[in-house]
Design an enzyme around this catalytic site. Structure first.
Site, PDB file in Angstrom:
ATOM      1  N   HIS A 197       0.808  -1.221   0.000  1.00 30.36           N
ATOM      2  CA  HIS A 197       0.000   0.000   0.000  1.00 30.36           C
ATOM      3  C   HIS A 197       0.835   1.263   0.000  1.00 30.36           C
ATOM      4  O   HIS A 197       0.338   2.321  -0.357  1.00 30.36           O
ATOM      5  CB  HIS A 197      -0.934   0.012   1.212  1.00 30.36           C
ATOM      6  CG  HIS A 197      -2.130  -0.865   1.025  1.00 30.36           C
ATOM      7  ND1 HIS A 197      -2.095  -2.214   1.193  1.00 30.36           N
ATOM      8  CD2 HIS A 197      -3.393  -0.564   0.653  1.00 30.36           C
ATOM      9  CE1 HIS A 197      -3.292  -2.716   0.942  1.00 30.36           C
ATOM     10  NE2 HIS A 197      -4.093  -1.739   0.606  1.00 30.36           N
ATOM     11  N   GLY A 198       2.070   1.180   0.442  1.00 29.53           N
ATOM     12  CA  GLY A 198       2.883   2.395   0.446  1.00 29.53           C
ATOM     13  C   GLY A 198       4.282   2.122   0.948  1.00 29.53           C
ATOM     14  O   GLY A 198       4.491   1.247   1.780  1.00 29.53           O
TER      15      GLY A 198
END
Lengths: 468, 417
Positions: A316-317
């Site tokens: 996600h990041g």
């Protein structure tokens, strides 16, 4: 380019529809889709269109190689090489900065921070190519001779920049034989409109308030942070699921059935349930292509959980807060498998819902604040470990200003509306046809009009020069 | 099922193609948005380079959004629609944070969280409190900003000729005098901020107690409702205190011929498009100078233009009626009066001074104003060249909120070195 933009709705889409339906031939139609998909991507990332092309070509060539040398060691080598190259591309563009920053924290010498911009959609299409290569290697599918099939699979614009992560097997039939029907096109429109409404009406409006309320320099209060996190939970759900709805709707319009991505995650009763309802295509990918191959819950259960949840968060990041978010859910799932599930199942239903809602909200705090210290501070405030007041005048105003939207959003995040309408229709079949034939189309246009007005409204950009 | 499909498809296609066509065929003749006070993005030129840099597509998106059919009316409708998300209970109070996005695109986290934690309330946004039919900008005190401002003024004083008299006038904004305690406490105390700032000023700098005058007359129409400025009346009360500080007698307000302009919707309205503000516009009362004068203002390119110090015609041009005072904000201006007392004053200012400067005409031979945002001459050289005898720094409380002005002042003292 994003679906919820004036340019997409009122220039790209009509031109695409005209170009597609001008031809009757499937091959021409597929090429129209490919070209428009590449144009769609190029509009946002003019240079990195090369990356998309490169990744697709690598997938195509190596898959054919694996097919050709099936059963030999060369096939395995090609497979490992191709997957590594894809992961390498992703690692470089998405994680190089993160890796360098963390290395610099421990190494005695300093590596210069690489200035790499993240091409949109890279996390999605690299995963899809890996899916494809794996399926070819495992013999689940035959590598198609025609490059255009792979190109269409990878670049198909509905799922290109934000998923759902679809597998080649999902749309294999449809690439060869797309069934564009009136019914399908109409269903696609309805699905798209729902997604558009979710994104523009709910997500965007909620998002405006979230950034103001959770701003670290604002006059915070305990309830203020709780309210902000709740709004964020709703924002991110409507944003992501809305975008998935639009993708699925667009796919349907062209005869493609993309896999579902969300199933009312906020009515989950436990973390395991949550991840079978949230970003289902990603969860499915990690389950089928990482967790199970590693041994699932039969061998090295804890290690496998750790790997999968670390990767889920990290995907996600490129930042520690996302990793923590992933591992947090991994931990909950592990605890549930040990004893928590038994407790929750034995207790009354509302206990499970409260548990899950709290767990989910705490999770979102980690997701929202990229700065770990800010996340810890926010959690501290939420659980009473600060000297901040319970509420402030400012919060009262924000609360009143968003109350209706907040309540409707909560209801809309549950299947309540669907069930109610379903019950009414069961009791009254004629009403059902009436609703379907007239109410749905009118509702769709209403959503489109509302979304258009709001999108135009958000272009308002007065020159705030006078602030001195 | 067939019927639903057909109606659904027809409505969808008609709307999408219809609006696209209207858009395509519409005239793209607008160059400026009066409402937003900015240029409308024109059709960008296509070159391979600009395309690969991403400039072309970004500008095209802006162009498409800026020229969308019915944009101006839709913008207002959109703002009104957004009011529906709340429940009107009790006071009609709302907070608007204005920081527009030209592209109508919110690249939000869709699983690839990029800027999930980013804040919108950065220095380019403004927070408005709208209470019933009045708008206020909230004040958040920053001691370091106040310190930097005081430092800048002190530096100026020590750099000019010791015979030049230097004064500081800090103008509070309207939220300070809001009688509703509940909402007033959302904003920091400007009194505390000003006291602290004044303590840091060099003792030889004269402090003008504009705050005191405005406080005394707080129940009068001294601030606009839909604009962040004070009215000419508010500026007058500040002027009387300035006269006290320099030891001169203020001219009574009724000595001036006055005029009124109705229907003024100012900066707060433009920043929020709030419907309550729209239905309760302000009235600008202006006072025409009676002293013979010639007012020349200079653009950043050095071109000179002769204007009127107070010109009600500005209200007709839709620039923003506040331009009635001094014609707006220019790098610098010079007003020669018929007085021959050898006194020349330079007002280093933000736009609050525009309504204030006209009152200085009876007292000085020459009145200059300098805008640190735009002037491109060194401030200290200017003072020497024009033989300025008095310098007044007139700014509103923003200088105690962020250090932008302090930075500019220092820049303008460093220019050319």
């Amino acid at each position: 380019m994003v679906f919820s933009s004036l340019f997409f709705l009122y220039l790209f889409l009509p031109v695409l529809l005209m170009a597609y339906f001008v031809f009757k031939n499937t091959t021409y139609r597929n090429w129209v889709l490919i070209l428009f998909s590449f144009a769609f991507y190029a509009w946002g990332e003019p240079i990195w269109i090369i990356l998309l092309l490169l990744a697709s070509i690598i997938g195509y060539v190596f898959a054919l190689g694996i097919e050709r040398y099936r059963g030999t060691g060369l096939a395995k080598l090609l497979f490992v090489l191709a997957v590594s190259v894809n992961i390498g591309i992703l690692a470089f563009f998405k994680y190089a900065g993160f890796l360098v920053d963390n290395l610099n924290a421990v190494l005695p010498f300093h590596i210069p921070h690489p200035e790499v911009t993240l091409p949109i959609g890279i996390s999605f299409f690299t995963f899809e190519i890996i899916c494809y290569l794996t399926d070819v290697y495992k013999g689940v599918i035959e590598a198609p001779r025609s490059p255009k099939k792979l190109l269409l699979y990878v670049s198909f614009f509905p799922h290109l920049v934000a998923g759902p992560i679809i597998r080649y097997t999902d749309i294999q039939q449809q690439i060869d034989n797309p069934k564009v029907t009136l019914a399908g096109f109409s269903e696609g429109i309805t699905r798209f409109m729902i997604g558009l409404g979710k994104k523009v009406i709910f997500a965007n409006l909620l998002g405006e308030s979230v950034s103001v309320i959770l701003n670290p320099s604002a006059d915070s209060s305990v309830l203020g942070i709780w309210f902000g996190v709740c709004l964020f939970a709703l924002q991110i759900y409507f944003d992501f699921s809305g975008y998935s709805d639009m993708a699925i709707g667009l796919g349907k319009m062209f005869g493609f059935n993309l896999r579902e991505n969300f199933n009312y995650p906020y009515i989950s009763k436990n973390a395991g349930d949550f991840w079978r309802r949230w970003n289902m295509s990603l969860g499915g990918f990690f389950r089928d292509y990482v967790y199970i191959p590693l041994g699932g819950n039969r061998r090295f259960h804890v290690r496998n959980l750790f790997v999968v949840w670390f990767l889920t968060g990290f995907w996600h990041g490129a930042s520690w807060n996302f990793i923590i978010w992933g591992l947090y859910f991994g931990l909950l799932i592990y605890l549930e498998s040990l004893f928590l599930r038994k407790w929750l199942d034995a207790a009354p239903k509302f206990v499970a819902h409260i548990y899950m809602t709290l767990a989910m909200l705490v999770g979102w705090v980690w997701f929202y604040f990229t700065d770990l210290w800010a996340a810890v501070k926010a959690l501290g405030i939420m659980f009473g470990a600060s000297s901040l007041p319970l509420t402030t005048v400012e919060l009262e105003i924000y609360f009143k200003e968003n109350l209706l939207l907040f309540l409707i959003a909560i209801i809309a995040s549950t299947p309540l509306a669907k069930w109610t309408i379903g019950r009414i229709c069961q009791a009254n079949p004629r009403l059902q046809t009436g609703l379907q034939d007239y109410a749905v189309p009118v509702f769709n246009v209403a959503l489109l009009i509302a979304a258009t007005i709001l999108l135009v409204g958000s272009t308002y950009n007065p020159f705030l020069y006078y602030r001195f | 099922m067939k019927r639903q499909a057909k109606l659904n498809i027809i409505l969808f296609l008609v709307f999408i193609f219809g609006l696209s066509a209207v858009n395509l065929l519409g005239a793209k003749s607008q160059t400026v948005s009066q409402l937003e006070q900015r240029a409308i993005q024109q059709r960008p030129a296509f070159t391979i380079d600009r395309f690969f840099e991403g400039k072309f597509t970004r500008e095209y998106d802006n162009f498409f959004a800026d020229n969308f059919a019915f944009r101006t009316s839709l913008v207002q409708v959109g703002t009104d629609m957004k009011q529906l998300k709340g429940m009107p209970v009790g006071d009609t109070a709302s907070i608007v944070v204005q920081g527009g996005d030209n592209m109508a695109v919110n690249m939000n986290a869709t699983g690839e969280a990029t800027e999930a934690g980013a804040t919108a309330a950065s220095s380019t946004t403004s927070k408005y409190l709208i209470l019933n039919d009045r708008a206020f900008t909230l004040f958040a005190y920053s001691p370091s900003a106040a310190e930097k401002y005081a430092e800048a003024l002190n530096r100026f004083k020590s750099s000019v000729d010791p015979k030049v008299r230097v004064y500081s006038l800090l103008a509070p904004t309207s939220i300070e005098f809001l009688d509703n305690e509940k909402y007033k406490q959302m904003s920091d105390s400007q009194k505390v901020a000003f006291d602290h700032l004044n303590e840091l000023l060099d003792p030889s700098i004269g402090r003008v107690d504009a705050y005191g005058a405005l406080n005394e007359h707080r129940s009068e129409y001294i601030y606009f409702r839909t604009d962040h400025h004070w009215t000419a009346l508010g500026a007058y009360y500040a002027y009387t205190k300035f006269m006290d500080t320099i030891g001169d007698k203020p001219v009574p307000l009724d000595r001036y011929e006055s005029g009124e302009i109705e229907g003024f919707l100012g900066t707060a309205y433009k920043g929020t498009l709030n419907v309550d503000l729209k239905s309760n516009p302000d009235t600008i009362t202006y006072y025409t100078p009676f002293v013979d004068n010639t007012y020349t203002m200079y653009t950043s390119k050095g071109k000179a233009a002769v204007k009127k110090v107070v010109d009600p015609n500005y209200a007709k041009r839709g620039n923003g009626f506040y331009a009635v005072f001094l014609g707006g904000d220019y790098p610098w201006g010079e007003i020669k009066t018929s007085n021959k007392n050898g006194k020349r004053i330079a007002v280093v200012k933000d736009s609050y001074a525009n309504a204030f400067v006209p009152y200085l005409l009876p007292h000085f031979e020459k009145v200059y104003y300098l805008d640190p945002r735009h002037m491109n001459e060194n401030m200290l050289d200017f003072v020497k060249r024009e033989k300025i005898t008095d310098v007044l720094f007139l700014n509103n409380s923003t200088v105690a909120r962020n250090d932008g002005i302090a930075k500019l002042l220092n820049e303008k003292m460093d220019l050319g070195k």
